[in-house]
Design a protein around this motif. Structure first.
Motif, PDB file in Angstrom:
ATOM      1  N   UNK A 172     -99.461  -5.399 -34.140  1.00  0.00           N
ATOM      2  CA  UNK A 172     -99.323  -5.116 -32.717  1.00  0.00           C
ATOM      3  C   UNK A 172     -97.858  -4.943 -32.348  1.00  0.00           C
ATOM      4  N   UNK A 173     -97.578  -3.976 -31.473  1.00  0.00           N
ATOM      5  CA  UNK A 173     -96.214  -3.682 -31.036  1.00  0.00           C
ATOM      6  C   UNK A 173     -96.171  -3.615 -29.514  1.00  0.00           C
ATOM      7  N   UNK A 174     -95.107  -4.135 -28.928  1.00  0.00           N
ATOM      8  CA  UNK A 174     -94.794  -3.930 -27.510  1.00  0.00           C
ATOM      9  C   UNK A 174     -93.528  -3.083 -27.506  1.00  0.00           C
ATOM     10  N   UNK A 175     -93.656  -1.832 -27.087  1.00  0.00           N
ATOM     11  CA  UNK A 175     -92.555  -0.892 -27.258  1.00  0.00           C
ATOM     12  C   UNK A 175     -92.392  -0.621 -28.737  1.00  0.00           C
ATOM     13  N   UNK A 176     -91.193  -0.771 -29.240  1.00  0.00           N
ATOM     14  CA  UNK A 176     -90.936  -0.567 -30.668  1.00  0.00           C
ATOM     15  C   UNK A 176     -90.836  -1.887 -31.422  1.00  0.00           C
ATOM     16  N   UNK A 177     -90.967  -3.010 -30.677  1.00  0.00           N
ATOM     17  CA  UNK A 177     -90.821  -4.329 -31.295  1.00  0.00           C
ATOM     18  C   UNK A 177     -92.184  -4.869 -31.738  1.00  0.00           C
ATOM     19  N   UNK A 178     -92.259  -5.319 -32.990  1.00  0.00           N
ATOM     20  CA  UNK A 178     -93.484  -5.965 -33.470  1.00  0.00           C
ATOM     21  C   UNK A 178     -93.691  -7.273 -32.705  1.00  0.00           C
ATOM     22  N   UNK A 179     -94.896  -7.476 -32.262  1.00  0.00           N
ATOM     23  CA  UNK A 179     -95.217  -8.671 -31.480  1.00  0.00           C
ATOM     24  C   UNK A 179     -95.261  -9.890 -32.401  1.00  0.00           C
ATOM     25  N   UNK A 180     -94.619 -10.974 -31.975  1.00  0.00           N
ATOM     26  CA  UNK A 180     -94.622 -12.201 -32.770  1.00  0.00           C
ATOM     27  C   UNK A 180     -96.051 -12.710 -32.948  1.00  0.00           C
ATOM     28  N   UNK A 228     -99.476 -11.299 -24.159  1.00  0.00           N
ATOM     29  CA  UNK A 228    -100.146 -10.012 -23.973  1.00  0.00           C
ATOM     30  C   UNK A 228    -100.382  -9.671 -22.509  1.00  0.00           C
ATOM     31  N   UNK A 229    -100.393 -10.694 -21.639  1.00  0.00           N
ATOM     32  CA  UNK A 229    -100.757 -10.495 -20.230  1.00  0.00           C
ATOM     33  C   UNK A 229     -99.900  -9.413 -19.572  1.00  0.00           C
ATOM     34  N   UNK A 230    -100.583  -8.389 -19.024  1.00  0.00           N
ATOM     35  CA  UNK A 230     -99.914  -7.333 -18.276  1.00  0.00           C
ATOM     36  C   UNK A 230     -99.120  -6.364 -19.123  1.00  0.00           C
ATOM     37  N   UNK A 231     -99.253  -6.433 -20.431  1.00  0.00           N
ATOM     38  CA  UNK A 231     -98.420  -5.596 -21.306  1.00  0.00           C
ATOM     39  C   UNK A 231     -99.217  -4.430 -21.900  1.00  0.00           C
ATOM     40  N   UNK A 232     -98.493  -3.328 -22.186  1.00  0.00           N
ATOM     41  CA  UNK A 232     -99.041  -2.207 -22.943  1.00  0.00           C
ATOM     42  C   UNK A 232     -98.756  -2.476 -24.420  1.00  0.00           C
ATOM     43  N   UNK A 233     -99.809  -2.624 -25.190  1.00  0.00           N
ATOM     44  CA  UNK A 233     -99.664  -2.997 -26.597  1.00  0.00           C
ATOM     45  C   UNK A 233    -100.203  -1.874 -27.473  1.00  0.00           C
ATOM     46  N   UNK A 234     -99.411  -1.511 -28.467  1.00  0.00           N
ATOM     47  CA  UNK A 234     -99.804  -0.483 -29.435  1.00  0.00           C
ATOM     48  C   UNK A 234    -100.172  -1.159 -30.751  1.00  0.00           C
ATOM     49  N   UNK A 235    -101.351  -0.821 -31.248  1.00  0.00           N
ATOM     50  CA  UNK A 235    -101.837  -1.389 -32.505  1.00  0.00           C
ATOM     51  C   UNK A 235    -101.857  -0.314 -33.582  1.00  0.00           C
ATOM     52  N   UNK A 236    -101.309  -0.629 -34.728  1.00  0.00           N
ATOM     53  CA  UNK A 236    -101.474   0.204 -35.914  1.00  0.00           C
ATOM     54  C   UNK A 236    -102.587  -0.427 -36.754  1.00  0.00           C
ATOM     55  N   UNK A 237    -103.676   0.325 -36.913  1.00  0.00           N
ATOM     56  CA  UNK A 237    -104.901  -0.239 -37.488  1.00  0.00           C
ATOM     57  C   UNK A 237    -105.320   0.542 -38.726  1.00  0.00           C
ATOM     58  N   UNK A 238    -105.803  -0.188 -39.731  1.00  0.00           N
ATOM     59  CA  UNK A 238    -106.430   0.428 -40.898  1.00  0.00           C
ATOM     60  C   UNK A 238    -107.789  -0.229 -41.098  1.00  0.00           C
ATOM     61  N   UNK A 239    -108.841   0.609 -41.179  1.00  0.00           N
ATOM     62  CA  UNK A 239    -110.187   0.108 -41.407  1.00  0.00           C
ATOM     63  C   UNK A 239    -110.411  -0.095 -42.901  1.00  0.00           C
ATOM     64  N   UNK A 240    -110.583  -1.332 -43.317  1.00  0.00           N
ATOM     65  CA  UNK A 240    -110.748  -1.652 -44.734  1.00  0.00           C
ATOM     66  C   UNK A 240    -112.200  -1.571 -45.185  1.00  0.00           C
ATOM     67  N   UNK A 241    -113.114  -2.043 -44.332  1.00  0.00           N
ATOM     68  CA  UNK A 241    -114.514  -2.093 -44.741  1.00  0.00           C
ATOM     69  C   UNK A 241    -115.398  -2.107 -43.491  1.00  0.00           C
ATOM     70  N   UNK A 242    -116.646  -1.704 -43.684  1.00  0.00           N
ATOM     71  CA  UNK A 242    -117.642  -1.744 -42.620  1.00  0.00           C
ATOM     72  C   UNK A 242    -118.790  -2.600 -43.112  1.00  0.00           C
ATOM     73  N   UNK A 243    -119.103  -3.625 -42.356  1.00  0.00           N
ATOM     74  CA  UNK A 243    -120.215  -4.501 -42.715  1.00  0.00           C
ATOM     75  C   UNK A 243    -121.253  -4.502 -41.606  1.00  0.00           C
ATOM     76  N   UNK A 244    -122.459  -4.816 -41.971  1.00  0.00           N
ATOM     77  CA  UNK A 244    -123.516  -4.953 -40.967  1.00  0.00           C
ATOM     78  C   UNK A 244    -124.137  -6.338 -41.080  1.00  0.00           C
ATOM     79  N   UNK A 245    -124.568  -6.831 -39.927  1.00  0.00           N
ATOM     80  CA  UNK A 245    -125.206  -8.148 -39.907  1.00  0.00           C
ATOM     81  C   UNK A 245    -126.660  -8.034 -40.349  1.00  0.00           C
ATOM     82  N   UNK A 246    -127.067  -9.017 -41.120  1.00  0.00           N
ATOM     83  CA  UNK A 246    -128.462  -9.106 -41.534  1.00  0.00           C
ATOM     84  C   UNK A 246    -129.026 -10.382 -40.924  1.00  0.00           C
TER      85      UNK A 246
END
Length: 449
Positions: A172-180, A228-246
């Motif tokens: 997660x990033x706020x602007x160009x800074x990675x969120x702690x 996170x409150x009131x902030x615009x947050x940019x997420x860089x996401x990679x989907x590793x796997x898809x699971x379904x509930x049984x």
């Protein structure tokens, strides 16, 4: 002893005490003689050491013991004379002991308010019916299915759908800074549950395994995590796997897996209905008690000791911290601050303290007390609820000097029960039926007319 009271506020006072010199000297000499009898010094037989030596060696210790006893005695006598009760222990502000002179000291006190209360006999209360519906039972069964669900990776190249379990890496990033603390590898979330963020989850739909995506989310101002409150947050996401509930089938085998006491699915369903009935009874009873407390608060106004409120706030914060720690969390990891928590708990604490003072007053007016058998019964109840041997419970309360606190808790419960027994309680179900009968009767009369 000479007592001089000074008003500081509605519940705060100062007490200035002067003890005559002759009383102080007599107490000092008496204590020194007691020490002399027990003191052992080389070159002197037991009890024969010179008093001057005893005073030189033990003077500070005896002075502290005597002055503390004089303070305790004076405080007890002053409170009895003024018919006052301490809200919290007194604080010694000044202490001026000079040998051969009167002993003067000043205490700051917070006093329980004096008030009278009437109108609590026969309070008008309403009670909800205890109802356990099929919908409630089915919902609980579905919750059990969800709790015992398993997950399995889907085969093939199907893209992510609502209801799937997404396994993702994200930063997660706020602007160009990675969120702690905003980097989370192999994180699993159920898409469409809203547990993470509805907008974020919606943007995941349609992704394929191994695919990357940037997702931007604007969090609400009142979001629980202040980072996170009131902030615009940019997420860089990679989907590793898809699971379904049984989900397991609701059958006899499922019931047996939940415990040896269940032979069939009907046994499980019957137990769930019994548990729901008990929980509903407790909920309805607590609503009735809450209604009673609110009615009591309307009967009288008085100033509340600040120290009692602060003690209650501190206890509530400590309880919250403890509950978080049991789950391996802290206030910080949950995005909460102790200052904000105290601010939120303040009105709740004020209400609780005022209610407790009212119940204490009613107990005194009605001469309600706690017997030894009632105290033991409460400890047996705690033992059953915690699964601890009764000996451990008794030892815990004795060793931690908590019997007085437990007794006060029992007295509060006893007073609430007394008030409920003497209240005029109207069941809402009965009133609804009466209104329906009245409406039918009026309709019948109109049709005849």
């Amino acid at each position: 002893m000479d007592f001089n009271w000074e008003e500081i506020g509605p519940t705060k006072k100062k007490l200035v005490v002067e003890t005559p010199a002759e009383i102080v000297s007599a107490r000092m000499n008496e204590n020194f003689r007691q020490v002399q009898k027990q003191a052992k010094f080389k070159g002197f037989r037991p009890g024969k050491a010179p008093l001057s030596m005893i005073k030189r060696i033990y003077g500070p210790q005896v002075e502290e013991e005597v002055t503390q006893k004089l303070i305790n005695e004076a405080l007890t006598e002053a409170l009895e004379q003024a018919d006052l009760n301490l809200a919290v222990p007194a604080n010694l502000e000044e202490s001026n002991y000079v040998e051969g002179e009167p002993y003067r000291f000043t205490l700051s006190l917070e006093i329980k308010p004096k008030f009278t209360i009437e109108g609590y006999d026969g309070l008008e209360l309403t009670r909800e019916p205890v109802e356990v519906t099929e919908e409630m039972t089915d919902k609980r069964l579905e919750q059990l299915r969800e709790a015992y669900a398993t997950t399995t990776s889907i085969e093939g190249e199907r893209p992510l759908q609502t209801g799937d379990i997404a396994v993702i890496d994200y930063t997660a990033y706020v602007g160009e800074e990675a969120l702690e603390g905003g980097e989370n590898p192999s994180y699993q979330l159920e898409v469409g549950s809203g547990n993470f963020n509805p907008d974020f989850e919606a943007e995941l739909v349609g992704l394929s395994k191994g695919e990357n995506k940037e997702i931007s989310v604007t969090f609400k101002e009142n979001h629980y995590n202040p980072k996170l409150a009131g902030k615009d947050v940019r997420f860089e996401v990679k989907l590793l796997d898809i699971k379904e509930k049984v989900l397991p089938d609701l059958d006899d085998e499922f019931a047996k897996d939940l415990g040896a006491e269940f032979k069939t699915f009907d046994d499980l369903k019957e137990q769930i209905q019994s548990d729901l009935t008990r929980m509903e009874e407790q909920r309805v009873e607590e609503l009735l008690r809450s209604q009673l407390r609110d009615k009591l608060l309307e009967l009288v106004e008085f100033d509340i000791p600040e120290s009692l409120v602060q003690q209650e706030v501190e206890a509530m914060v400590a309880n919250t911290k403890f509950n978080f720690s049991r789950s391996g969390l802290s206030l910080e990891t949950a995005g909460m601050s102790e200052e904000k928590l105290k601010e939120d708990y303040q009105p709740v604490a004020e209400k609780k303290v005022k209610t407790n003072l009212i119940l204490e007053k009613i107990a005194k007016d009605k001469e309600l007390t706690v017997t030894e058998d009632e105290l033991k019964a409460k400890m047996f109840q705690i033992a059953r609820e915690t699964g601890q041997p009764i000996e451990n419970i008794i030892e815990f309360y004795n060793q931690n000097n908590m019997l007085k606190s437990l007794s006060h808790q029992v007295l509060t419960e006893k007073t609430l029960n007394f008030l409920i027994e003497n209240a005029n309680i109207r069941d809402t179900q009965d009133s609804s039926e009466s209104e329906a009968e009245g409406a039918n009767s009026e309709s019948s009369e109109e049709s005849k007319g």
